[in-house]
Design a protein around this motif. Structure first.
Motif, PDB file in Angstrom:
ATOM      1  N   HIS A 117       0.821  -1.218   0.000  1.00 33.24           N
ATOM      2  CA  HIS A 117       0.000   0.000   0.000  1.00 33.24           C
ATOM      3  C   HIS A 117       0.853   1.266   0.000  1.00 33.24           C
ATOM      4  O   HIS A 117       0.484   2.269  -0.622  1.00 33.24           O
ATOM      5  CB  HIS A 117      -0.988  -0.028   1.168  1.00 33.24           C
ATOM      6  N   ARG A 118       1.991   1.226   0.668  1.00 34.78           N
ATOM      7  CA  ARG A 118       2.901   2.374   0.629  1.00 34.78           C
ATOM      8  C   ARG A 118       3.450   2.563  -0.786  1.00 34.78           C
ATOM      9  O   ARG A 118       3.562   3.690  -1.270  1.00 34.78           O
ATOM     10  CB  ARG A 118       4.058   2.187   1.615  1.00 34.78           C
ATOM     11  N   HIS A 119       3.761   1.455  -1.470  1.00 39.30           N
ATOM     12  CA  HIS A 119       4.285   1.537  -2.832  1.00 39.30           C
ATOM     13  C   HIS A 119       3.223   2.024  -3.814  1.00 39.30           C
ATOM     14  O   HIS A 119       3.558   2.665  -4.813  1.00 39.30           O
ATOM     15  CB  HIS A 119       4.865   0.193  -3.266  1.00 39.30           C
ATOM     16  N   ILE A 120       1.955   1.730  -3.550  1.00 35.41           N
ATOM     17  CA  ILE A 120       0.878   2.284  -4.372  1.00 35.41           C
ATOM     18  C   ILE A 120       0.895   3.805  -4.240  1.00 35.41           C
ATOM     19  O   ILE A 120       0.864   4.536  -5.228  1.00 35.41           O
ATOM     20  CB  ILE A 120      -0.508   1.727  -3.949  1.00 35.41           C
ATOM     21  N   ARG A 121       0.947   4.259  -3.012  1.00 28.57           N
ATOM     22  CA  ARG A 121       0.919   5.693  -2.733  1.00 28.57           C
ATOM     23  C   ARG A 121       2.141   6.412  -3.320  1.00 28.57           C
ATOM     24  O   ARG A 121       2.032   7.497  -3.889  1.00 28.57           O
ATOM     25  CB  ARG A 121       0.847   5.912  -1.215  1.00 28.57           C
ATOM     26  N   ASP A 122       3.329   5.780  -3.202  1.00 25.85           N
ATOM     27  CA  ASP A 122       4.578   6.427  -3.619  1.00 25.85           C
ATOM     28  C   ASP A 122       4.995   6.082  -5.056  1.00 25.85           C
ATOM     29  O   ASP A 122       6.043   6.540  -5.513  1.00 25.85           O
ATOM     30  CB  ASP A 122       5.711   6.035  -2.669  1.00 25.85           C
ATOM     31  N   HIS A 123       4.206   5.262  -5.752  1.00 26.22           N
ATOM     32  CA  HIS A 123       4.494   4.846  -7.136  1.00 26.22           C
ATOM     33  C   HIS A 123       5.898   4.250  -7.260  1.00 26.22           C
ATOM     34  O   HIS A 123       6.673   4.612  -8.145  1.00 26.22           O
ATOM     35  CB  HIS A 123       4.327   6.011  -8.118  1.00 26.22           C
ATOM     36  N   GLN A 124       6.205   3.317  -6.348  1.00 28.21           N
ATOM     37  CA  GLN A 124       7.495   2.640  -6.357  1.00 28.21           C
ATOM     38  C   GLN A 124       7.287   1.168  -6.709  1.00 28.21           C
ATOM     39  O   GLN A 124       6.227   0.607  -6.461  1.00 28.21           O
ATOM     40  CB  GLN A 124       8.162   2.737  -4.986  1.00 28.21           C
ATOM     41  N   SER A 125       8.307   0.546  -7.245  1.00 30.53           N
ATOM     42  CA  SER A 125       8.199  -0.875  -7.565  1.00 30.53           C
ATOM     43  C   SER A 125       8.790  -1.719  -6.441  1.00 30.53           C
ATOM     44  O   SER A 125       9.598  -1.247  -5.635  1.00 30.53           O
ATOM     45  CB  SER A 125       8.898  -1.176  -8.891  1.00 30.53           C
ATOM     46  N   LEU A 126       8.348  -2.965  -6.408  1.00 27.78           N
ATOM     47  CA  LEU A 126       8.832  -3.930  -5.429  1.00 27.78           C
ATOM     48  C   LEU A 126       8.930  -5.289  -6.095  1.00 27.78           C
ATOM     49  O   LEU A 126       8.394  -5.507  -7.172  1.00 27.78           O
ATOM     50  CB  LEU A 126       7.927  -3.982  -4.198  1.00 27.78           C
ATOM     51  N   ALA A 127       9.620  -6.205  -5.436  1.00 26.75           N
ATOM     52  CA  ALA A 127       9.765  -7.553  -5.976  1.00 26.75           C
ATOM     53  C   ALA A 127       9.445  -8.564  -4.888  1.00 26.75           C
ATOM     54  O   ALA A 127       9.723  -8.344  -3.705  1.00 26.75           O
ATOM     55  CB  ALA A 127      11.178  -7.774  -6.496  1.00 26.75           C
ATOM     56  N   LEU A 128       8.849  -9.664  -5.306  1.00 28.93           N
ATOM     57  CA  LEU A 128       8.586 -10.801  -4.443  1.00 28.93           C
ATOM     58  C   LEU A 128       9.324 -11.989  -5.026  1.00 28.93           C
ATOM     59  O   LEU A 128       9.168 -12.299  -6.212  1.00 28.93           O
ATOM     60  CB  LEU A 128       7.085 -11.099  -4.361  1.00 28.93           C
ATOM     61  N   LEU A 129      10.153 -12.637  -4.216  1.00 35.77           N
ATOM     62  CA  LEU A 129      10.908 -13.804  -4.648  1.00 35.77           C
ATOM     63  C   LEU A 129      10.518 -14.995  -3.791  1.00 35.77           C
ATOM     64  O   LEU A 129      10.245 -14.843  -2.597  1.00 35.77           O
ATOM     65  CB  LEU A 129      12.415 -13.570  -4.491  1.00 35.77           C
ATOM     66  N   TYR A 130      10.479 -16.165  -4.392  1.00 33.26           N
ATOM     67  CA  TYR A 130      10.313 -17.422  -3.668  1.00 33.26           C
ATOM     68  C   TYR A 130      11.594 -18.221  -3.855  1.00 33.26           C
ATOM     69  O   TYR A 130      12.034 -18.446  -4.985  1.00 33.26           O
ATOM     70  CB  TYR A 130       9.148 -18.239  -4.217  1.00 33.26           C
ATOM     71  N   LEU A 131      12.153 -18.659  -2.743  1.00 36.32           N
ATOM     72  CA  LEU A 131      13.339 -19.510  -2.752  1.00 36.32           C
ATOM     73  C   LEU A 131      12.931 -20.865  -2.196  1.00 36.32           C
ATOM     74  O   LEU A 131      12.405 -20.944  -1.082  1.00 36.32           O
ATOM     75  CB  LEU A 131      14.445 -18.897  -1.894  1.00 36.32           C
ATOM     76  N   CYS A 132      13.166 -21.901  -2.974  1.00 36.35           N
ATOM     77  CA  CYS A 132      12.811 -23.265  -2.561  1.00 36.35           C
ATOM     78  C   CYS A 132      14.069 -24.121  -2.535  1.00 36.35           C
ATOM     79  O   CYS A 132      14.456 -24.696  -3.557  1.00 36.35           O
ATOM     80  CB  CYS A 132      11.778 -23.865  -3.508  1.00 36.35           C
ATOM     81  N   PRO A 133      14.738 -24.211  -1.374  1.00 31.77           N
ATOM     82  CA  PRO A 133      15.914 -25.080  -1.278  1.00 31.77           C
ATOM     83  C   PRO A 133      15.470 -26.535  -1.116  1.00 31.77           C
ATOM     84  O   PRO A 133      14.451 -26.816  -0.501  1.00 31.77           O
ATOM     85  CB  PRO A 133      16.617 -24.581  -0.013  1.00 31.77           C
ATOM     86  N   HIS A 134      16.249 -27.436  -1.700  1.00 32.45           N
ATOM     87  CA  HIS A 134      15.946 -28.860  -1.599  1.00 32.45           C
ATOM     88  C   HIS A 134      17.033 -29.535  -0.770  1.00 32.45           C
ATOM     89  O   HIS A 134      18.115 -29.820  -1.283  1.00 32.45           O
ATOM     90  CB  HIS A 134      15.868 -29.496  -2.989  1.00 32.45           C
ATOM     91  N   ILE A 135      16.724 -29.757   0.493  1.00 28.14           N
ATOM     92  CA  ILE A 135      17.653 -30.455   1.376  1.00 28.14           C
ATOM     93  C   ILE A 135      17.092 -31.855   1.556  1.00 28.14           C
ATOM     94  O   ILE A 135      16.002 -32.037   2.096  1.00 28.14           O
ATOM     95  CB  ILE A 135      17.811 -29.723   2.721  1.00 28.14           C
TER      96      ILE A 135
END
Length: 169
Positions: A32-50
């Motif tokens: 919601h802050r990024h909507i207001r400030d018109h900034q981009s963000l990233a979401l990453l998923y890390l799936c380690p296989h142990i």
């Protein structure tokens, strides 16, 4: 990791990273802050296989410490979603910046695997999927999570690549 009651409400006890509840609260607030400030963000998923046959008590904790070191910025967030995956929230970042973070994470994991491989006969395979976007009022936050999860599953089925970043439109 020494268990702390002070951190017990928002930390995963096995790895020391944030838990899913805390991550979702912060990511929603940042969205919601990024909507207001018109900034981009990233979401990453890390799936380690142990592999379950590996009898290394703190391996996942050591692995995630390497990942956290690769991020560098204190404003970014790492959390455990479940037994098999971690989420990374990168805030106020563009695509070239996200690519740099992905490269640093990949380098840290390679370094971890080299050091771990010297002492043991195995290594940690992984998938690292991500989406970058500029949140907007009419863009539902769930879309980025669904897109990253789908990309992560796609990478899991393919054996020739383990990292990908997409731009959510």
């Amino acid at each position: 990791m020494i268990y702390s009651f002070r951190n017990s409400g928002f930390r995963d006890p096995e790895t020391g990273v944030y838990n899913q509840t805390y991550f979702m609260e912060v990511f929603n607030r940042e969205w919601h802050r990024h909507i207001r400030d018109h900034q981009s963000l990233a979401l990453l998923y890390l799936c380690p296989h142990i592999h379950e046959t590996v009898k290394q008590p703190h391996l996942l904790e050591f692995f995630m410490k390497q990942v956290q070191e690769a991020i560098l910025r204190t404003t970014d967030l790492v959390a455990r979603l479940n037994n098999n995956s971690f989420a990374l929230g990168l805030f106020n970042i563009d695509e070239p910046g996200t690519q740099i973070v992905l490269q640093r994470i990949e380098d840290k994991i390679k370094q971890f695997n080299l050091e771990y491989g010297r002492q043991h006969t195995s290594h940690v395979d992984y998938e690292l999927a991500g989406c970058i976007c500029t949140p907007e009022q009419d863009l539902n936050i769930e879309i980025i999570f669904k897109d990253v999860e789908s990309l992560s599953h796609e990478l899991g089925r393919e054996k020739n690549r383990n990292i990908e970043l997409r731009h959510l439109q």
